[in-house]
Design a protein around this motif. Structure first.
Motif, mmCIF file in Angstrom:
data_model
loop_
_atom_site.group_PDB
_atom_site.id
_atom_site.type_symbol
_atom_site.label_atom_id
_atom_site.label_comp_id
_atom_site.label_asym_id
_atom_site.label_seq_id
_atom_site.Cartn_x
_atom_site.Cartn_y
_atom_site.Cartn_z
ATOM 1 N N PRO A 1 -0.769 -8.080 -1.755
ATOM 2 C CA PRO A 1 -2.045 -7.607 -1.224
ATOM 3 C C PRO A 1 -1.828 -6.374 -0.342
ATOM 4 N N MET A 2 -2.833 -5.500 -0.307
ATOM 5 C CA MET A 2 -2.826 -4.281 0.505
ATOM 6 C C MET A 2 -1.820 -3.243 0.013
ATOM 7 N N LEU B 1 -4.568 -1.595 -2.562
ATOM 8 C CA LEU B 1 -4.659 -0.876 -1.292
ATOM 9 C C LEU B 1 -6.057 -1.022 -0.700
ATOM 10 N N PRO B 2 -6.176 -1.071 0.619
ATOM 11 C CA PRO B 2 -7.505 -1.167 1.226
ATOM 12 C C PRO B 2 -8.301 0.115 0.980
ATOM 13 N N PRO B 3 -9.631 0.046 1.088
ATOM 14 C CA PRO B 3 -10.426 1.275 1.011
ATOM 15 C C PRO B 3 -9.902 2.280 2.036
ATOM 16 N N GLY B 4 -9.668 3.474 1.565
ATOM 17 C CA GLY B 4 -9.034 4.468 2.434
ATOM 18 C C GLY B 4 -7.575 4.671 2.119
ATOM 19 N N GLU C 1 -3.631 5.805 4.078
ATOM 20 C CA GLU C 1 -4.024 6.217 5.434
ATOM 21 C C GLU C 1 -4.599 5.021 6.189
ATOM 22 N N GLU C 2 -5.457 4.250 5.526
ATOM 23 C CA GLU C 2 -6.048 3.082 6.176
ATOM 24 C C GLU C 2 -5.005 1.983 6.386
ATOM 25 N N PHE C 3 -4.113 1.817 5.415
ATOM 26 C CA PHE C 3 -3.057 0.811 5.572
ATOM 27 C C PHE C 3 -2.210 1.108 6.811
ATOM 28 N N PHE C 4 -1.784 2.349 6.966
ATOM 29 C CA PHE C 4 -0.940 2.696 8.112
ATOM 30 C C PHE C 4 -1.723 2.652 9.424
ATOM 31 N N ARG C 5 -3.019 2.917 9.366
ATOM 32 C CA ARG C 5 -3.826 2.767 10.579
ATOM 33 C C ARG C 5 -3.847 1.306 11.023
#
Length: 270
Positions: A67-68, A73-76, A79-83
């Motif tokens: 997952p992720m 990957l999450p929406p975004g 960049e969103e994963f690392f955030r």
């Protein structure tokens, strides 16, 4: 979703879990070995299938996507994963990924059995790094019969890995009561009695002490059920960066691949 054949690989989803499957030679039913990739290279099921294909093993080798990551990957995107990871890696990434893997695993295996020529009987599981923690959680829960597990530079204890990331990235992780509870839950040295299968730990000689020392402690705690192989000169990753697409095996990945193949050939009698 259905499956498509691509260069001897079966690519699809099993109960919503993306996978790349490498079939055994011949048409007879064969055992199943499932893998989960790392969060560092190889960090997708496609890259993991290229890094450790275990082609000499007469078994289905099904590489699940975490997952992720990859197709999930999450929406975004990254960049969103690392955030999320920088905000709270334990609660935003490690816990949800590990929990989702454990929850979705029984249905995914059942779906694979309904569609592929998989022999009856216990299966094998493989995990690298964070995927190693996922494999350990699946093994500890015992919802699917597992004959043997193999872990490559796995996250055996979360607290030392958080400390290693603090050193590496020059950051401070602010522990909370909840995140400390998560770290305690994912301490597989303490939970060694729950791991009711033979476990191989394949460890890079040059990996961080946060990986090497907990792995050695787990082998000791497992007793006769545990075995460790140290790969000279190997660090943490099994593929060159970025580790998203299929790539030629590295020298160390070839060694790991051979160790995994040998381990499961013995434990699955193939």
């Amino acid at each position: 979703m259905g499956t498509t054949k691509q260069q001897e690989q079966v690519v699809g989803e099993a109960a919503g879990v993306p996978f790349v499957a490498l079939p055994p030679e011949g048409d007879a039913p064969a055992p199943l070995v499932v893998t989960w990739h790392m969060m560092s290279p190889p960090c997708t099921e496609v890259a993991m299938a290229a890094a450790v294909p275990m082609r000499g093993l007469r078994a289905w080798r099904v590489h699940f996507g975490l997952p992720m990551h990859g197709r999930r990957l999450p929406p975004g995107g990254y960049e969103e994963f690392f955030r999320l990871a920088s905000e709270d890696n334990v609660l935003n990434v490690v816990e949800p990924v590990t929990e989702q893997v454990a929850k979705e695993f029984p249905a995914a295996v059942a779906d694979l059995r309904s569609r592929l020529s998989i022999a009856d009987g216990p299966i094998g599981v493989v995990g690298g790094s964070a995927g190693g923690a996922a494999a350990l959680e699946v093994l500890a829960r015992g919802e699917v019969p597992i004959a043997a597990a193999a872990l490559v530079n796995p996250v055996v204890q979360l607290t030392p890995v958080v400390a290693a990331n603090e050193r590496r990235y020059d950051v401070v992780y602010h522990w909370s009561e909840r995140s400390r509870a998560v770290a305690e839950r994912y301490d597989y040295v303490l939970r060694a009695d729950e791991l009711e299968a033979d476990v191989l730990l394949v460890i890079g000689e040059q990996d961080d002490v946060a990986i090497r020392e907990p792995a050695a402690a787990l082998v000791k705690a497992l007793g006769e059920r545990g075995e460790q192989v140290i790969i000279p000169g190997m660090a943490h990753e099994l593929a060159e960066a970025p580790g998203i697409e299929a790539a030629p095996q590295t020298e160390h990945a070839r060694v790991v691949d051979a160790e995994l193949t040998k381990w499961f050939a013995r434990r699955l009698n193939v």
